[in-house]
Write an enzyme that holds these catalytic residues in place. Structure first.
Site, mmCIF file in Angstrom:
data_model
loop_
_atom_site.group_PDB
_atom_site.id
_atom_site.type_symbol
_atom_site.label_atom_id
_atom_site.label_comp_id
_atom_site.label_asym_id
_atom_site.label_seq_id
_atom_site.Cartn_x
_atom_site.Cartn_y
_atom_site.Cartn_z
ATOM 1 N N ASP A 18 0.834 -1.209 0.000
ATOM 2 C CA ASP A 18 0.000 0.000 0.000
ATOM 3 C C ASP A 18 0.870 1.261 0.000
ATOM 4 O O ASP A 18 1.995 1.258 0.508
ATOM 5 C CB ASP A 18 -0.914 -0.024 1.240
ATOM 6 N N ASN A 66 -11.158 -2.613 -4.925
ATOM 7 C CA ASN A 66 -10.428 -1.609 -5.716
ATOM 8 C C ASN A 66 -11.143 -1.244 -7.032
ATOM 9 O O ASN A 66 -10.794 -0.264 -7.679
ATOM 10 C CB ASN A 66 -8.987 -2.061 -6.012
HETATM 11 C C1 IPE Z 1 -5.302 -2.674 0.120
HETATM 12 O O1 IPE Z 1 -5.048 -1.340 -0.092
HETATM 13 C C2 IPE Z 1 -5.368 -3.400 -1.184
HETATM 14 C C3 IPE Z 1 -4.080 -3.580 -1.875
HETATM 15 C C4 IPE Z 1 -2.921 -3.219 -1.422
HETATM 16 C C5 IPE Z 1 -4.170 -4.240 -3.148
HETATM 17 P P1 IPE Z 1 -6.205 -0.267 -0.219
HETATM 18 O O2 IPE Z 1 -5.547 1.049 -0.479
HETATM 19 O O3 IPE Z 1 -7.216 -0.703 -1.208
HETATM 20 O O4 IPE Z 1 -6.863 -0.313 1.230
HETATM 21 P P2 IPE Z 1 -7.728 0.748 2.011
HETATM 22 O O5 IPE Z 1 -8.798 1.247 1.066
HETATM 23 O O6 IPE Z 1 -6.810 1.859 2.414
HETATM 24 O O7 IPE Z 1 -8.258 0.016 3.196
HETATM 25 C C1 IPE Z 2 -1.613 0.271 -3.339
HETATM 26 O O1 IPE Z 2 -1.442 1.638 -3.372
HETATM 27 C C2 IPE Z 2 -1.970 -0.307 -4.689
HETATM 28 C C3 IPE Z 2 -3.361 -0.770 -4.780
HETATM 29 C C4 IPE Z 2 -4.266 -0.740 -3.839
HETATM 30 C C5 IPE Z 2 -3.773 -1.326 -6.053
HETATM 31 P P1 IPE Z 2 -2.660 2.641 -3.316
HETATM 32 O O2 IPE Z 2 -3.105 2.934 -4.713
HETATM 33 O O3 IPE Z 2 -3.739 2.169 -2.422
HETATM 34 O O4 IPE Z 2 -1.950 3.920 -2.717
HETATM 35 P P2 IPE Z 2 -2.524 4.910 -1.601
HETATM 36 O O5 IPE Z 2 -2.934 4.069 -0.459
HETATM 37 O O6 IPE Z 2 -3.669 5.623 -2.225
HETATM 38 O O7 IPE Z 2 -1.374 5.791 -1.294
HETATM 39 MG MG MG Z 3 -4.138 2.392 -0.449
#
Ligand code: IPE
Ligand code: IPE
Ligand code: MG
Length: 242
Positions: A18, A66
């Site tokens: 993340d 997502n």
């Molecule tokens: C968790 O991250 C999913 C992945 C890393 C693929 P998210 O960014 O989707 O999680 P939340 O929304 O902060 O809980």
């Molecule tokens: C993790 O990074 C990748 C996925 C969830 C696919 P994020 O896209 O959630 O990045 P932040 O949390 O918005 O910084």
């Molecule tokens: Mg995230």
């Protein structure tokens, strides 16, 4: 605490990758640049975990929630998955990595489904390391799909009594050991629907580093934290993490 370089090693590390978006925003870049940098971090992580002799690695790449992101971001992420498999599959295979994809396949684009099948088929017999990629994955969805399989198997008379082992064998992770260590980068402290069944007794390590900045030093810091934990599994006798 184990010696400086003889960590008690987990058998299975799982990572919630993340912080890509925040990494990019902090640099004045579009979120897509963060996801692109995230693919490089993913490649580094697979190598680093393999180099440390850890046989199981599970990476959370795209959750069933997502899909709620803007269309353009979802399509960037789909494109990057294809890019990663096309670019890195041969190297993973050469390095003895067996690839398995966790998550719901139905509803994915045809070319993505075909690539996922190709990655699994090509690497099926490899034994050096197991890489599970959770894609279109949500733990609740996985548990419900497993429950449906269990009902169908019971109706077909395939088992007498549903127990934990039978149920676990219906999950996407069938035959994989439970994760010993779950790492989440990005600074948030939650599981976001990742491995809710399997991580029942996992040690959790939350790192402030954003995923694109994750490298060997961050992995070693997480492994050191793991090595300093005592796991009790509900008992009273403390056991060093292992
Ligand atoms: C968790 O991250 C999913 C992945 C890393 C693929 P998210 O960014 O989707 O999680 P939340 O929304 O902060 O809980
Ligand atoms: C993790 O990074 C990748 C996925 C969830 C696919 P994020 O896209 O959630 O990045 P932040 O949390 O918005 O910084
Ligand atoms: Mg995230």
């Amino acid at each position: 605490m184990p010696g400086q370089d003889v960590w008690v090693k987990p058998e299975h590390v799982a990572i919630i990758m993340d912080g890509n978006g925040r990494w990019a925003t902090a640099r004045g870049l579009p979120r897509s640049a963060g996801h692109k940098a995230g693919v490089e971090a993913l490649q580094r992580a697979v190598r680093a975990v393999g180099d440390r002799g850890i046989p199981w690695l599970t990476l959370y790449a795209f959750s069933s929630e997502n899909w709620s992101r803007p269309k353009s971001e979802v399509s960037d992420l789909m494109g990057l998955l294809k890019f990663f498999i096309r670019r890195d599959l041969a190297e993973l295979h050469r390095n003895g990595v067996r690839v398995r994809i966790l998550g719901e396949r139905e509803g994915l684009q045809k070319d993505i489904g075909a690539l996922l099948r190709e990655a699994e088929a090509l690497t099926r017999a490899n034994t050096r390391m197991n890489l599970q990629i959770a894609f279109n994955y949500g733990a609740r969805d996985e548990i419900v799909r497993a429950a449906r399989k269990a009902i169908a198997a019971a109706q077909a008379g395939e088992f007498d009594r549903l127990d934990e082992a039978v149920f676990a064998s219906m999950l996407d992770t069938a035959d994989a050991p439970d994760p010993d260590l779950v790492i989440r980068t990005g600074g948030d402290q939650r599981l976001s629907n990742f491995l809710l069944w399997q991580a029942a007794y996992a040690e959790l390590v939350f790192l402030d580093c954003r995923w694109p900045d994750f490298g060997e030093a961050e992995l070693d810091a997480a492994l050191a934290q793991f090595g300093s934990r005592q796991r009790r599994f509900g008992g009273v006798v403390a056991r060093d993490a292992s």
